[in-house]
Write a protein that holds these residues in place. Structure first.
Motif, short mmCIF file in Angstrom:
data_model
loop_
_atom_site.label_atom_id
_atom_site.label_comp_id
_atom_site.label_asym_id
_atom_site.label_seq_id
_atom_site.Cartn_x
_atom_site.Cartn_y
_atom_site.Cartn_z
N MET A 6 0.80 -1.25 -0.22
CA MET A 6 -0.29 -0.12 -0.08
C MET A 6 1.05 0.72 -0.04
O MET A 6 2.05 1.30 0.70
CB MET A 6 -0.91 0.05 1.41
CG MET A 6 -1.97 0.85 1.67
SD MET A 6 -2.89 1.33 2.88
CE MET A 6 -3.90 2.52 3.12
N LYS A 7 0.54 1.94 -0.98
CA LYS A 7 0.95 3.54 -1.02
C LYS A 7 1.00 4.26 -0.30
O LYS A 7 -0.15 4.21 0.97
CB LYS A 7 1.27 3.88 -2.02
CG LYS A 7 1.94 3.67 -3.76
CD LYS A 7 1.49 4.98 -4.08
CE LYS A 7 2.13 4.44 -5.30
NZ LYS A 7 1.85 5.81 -6.67
N SER A 8 2.10 4.76 0.62
CA SER A 8 1.66 5.87 2.33
C SER A 8 1.49 7.28 1.20
O SER A 8 1.94 7.33 0.43
CB SER A 8 3.08 6.33 2.62
OG SER A 8 4.01 5.95 1.94
N THR A 9 0.38 7.75 1.71
CA THR A 9 0.29 9.09 1.32
C THR A 9 0.97 10.15 2.38
O THR A 9 0.91 10.09 3.63
CB THR A 9 -1.82 9.80 2.23
OG1 THR A 9 -1.87 8.48 1.38
CG2 THR A 9 -1.97 10.97 2.02
N LEU A 10 1.49 11.41 2.21
CA LEU A 10 1.89 12.65 2.35
C LEU A 10 0.86 13.24 2.21
O LEU A 10 -0.65 13.57 2.17
CB LEU A 10 3.23 13.04 1.27
CG LEU A 10 3.99 12.25 1.32
CD1 LEU A 10 4.91 12.67 -0.13
CD2 LEU A 10 4.42 12.01 2.21
N GLY A 11 0.88 14.57 3.67
CA GLY A 11 -0.22 15.74 4.05
C GLY A 11 0.36 16.52 3.74
O GLY A 11 2.17 17.12 4.09
N ILE A 12 -0.64 17.87 3.23
CA ILE A 12 0.71 18.57 2.42
C ILE A 12 -0.80 20.12 3.16
O ILE A 12 -1.69 19.83 2.76
CB ILE A 12 -0.32 18.79 1.21
CG1 ILE A 12 0.57 17.52 -0.13
CG2 ILE A 12 0.25 20.45 0.43
CD1 ILE A 12 2.01 17.87 0.16
N ILE A 13 0.18 20.76 4.22
CA ILE A 13 -0.18 22.25 4.82
C ILE A 13 -0.05 23.60 3.72
O ILE A 13 1.80 23.58 3.89
CB ILE A 13 0.04 22.00 6.39
CG1 ILE A 13 -0.42 20.74 6.93
CG2 ILE A 13 -0.75 23.47 6.90
CD1 ILE A 13 0.36 20.72 8.26
N LYS A 52 3.49 9.00 -4.19
CA LYS A 52 2.82 8.94 -2.97
C LYS A 52 1.86 9.46 -3.23
O LYS A 52 1.75 11.14 -4.33
CB LYS A 52 3.58 9.42 -2.01
CG LYS A 52 4.73 8.40 -1.27
CD LYS A 52 5.77 9.32 -0.35
CE LYS A 52 6.49 8.26 0.27
NZ LYS A 52 5.99 8.27 1.86
N LYS A 53 0.70 9.60 -3.09
CA LYS A 53 -0.33 10.05 -2.75
C LYS A 53 -0.48 11.15 -1.95
O LYS A 53 -0.44 11.25 -1.08
CB LYS A 53 -1.37 8.62 -2.08
CG LYS A 53 -2.81 9.58 -2.24
CD LYS A 53 -4.09 8.47 -1.96
CE LYS A 53 -5.33 9.11 -1.73
NZ LYS A 53 -6.32 8.21 -1.30
N ILE A 54 -1.15 12.24 -1.61
CA ILE A 54 -0.91 13.88 -1.66
C ILE A 54 -2.58 14.02 -1.21
O ILE A 54 -3.53 13.72 -2.44
CB ILE A 54 -0.50 14.72 -2.69
CG1 ILE A 54 0.54 14.45 -3.83
CG2 ILE A 54 -0.47 16.18 -1.91
CD1 ILE A 54 1.75 13.87 -2.64
N GLU A 55 -1.88 14.63 -0.17
CA GLU A 55 -3.82 14.84 0.61
C GLU A 55 -3.69 16.23 1.45
O GLU A 55 -2.66 16.63 2.20
CB GLU A 55 -4.02 13.96 1.28
CG GLU A 55 -5.15 14.47 1.98
CD GLU A 55 -5.32 13.24 3.26
OE1 GLU A 55 -6.29 14.04 4.25
OE2 GLU A 55 -5.04 12.17 3.85
#
Length: 97
Positions: free
Chosen positions: A1-8, A92-95
């Motif tokens: 499973m790809k991990s997700t990076l959080g963007i602020i 990675k997936k970006i949120e």
């Protein structure tokens, strides 16, 4: 499973959360290479990059964050647009938080 990076995203600072320690420092290296290639040398002094560890006690986890602090509004918008177009230089997936 790809991990997700959080963007602020704040006024002049962009923070990307969710790296392991080695990923954070590899990311900074990639980021500086990207910025040096895409920005004029006169803009480099307007950018600061910070690496920080973030711990969550309720999850007992530890992740790393990379922050890009840019003290020029038009430069901030240009960098944000470039990074967005390039998925923030990651696979990675970006949120957006």
């Amino acid at each position: 499973m790809k991990s997700t990076l959080g963007i602020i995203i704040s006024d002049s600072k962009l923070t990307i959360i969710g790296f392991t320690m080695s990923e954070a420092f590899e990311y900074v290296d990639s980021l500086w290479s990207f910025l040096r290639k895409n920005l004029p040398k006169t803009s480099w002094s307007s950018i600061a990059i910070e690496v920080a560890g973030i711990s969550s006690l309720n999850k007992l986890s530890f992740k790393w964050a990379v922050s890009i602090d840019i003290n020029d509004d038009s430069l901030f918008e240009e960098i944000l647009l470039s990074l967005t177009e390039n998925n923030f230089l990651t696979n990675k997936k970006i949120e957006i938080i």
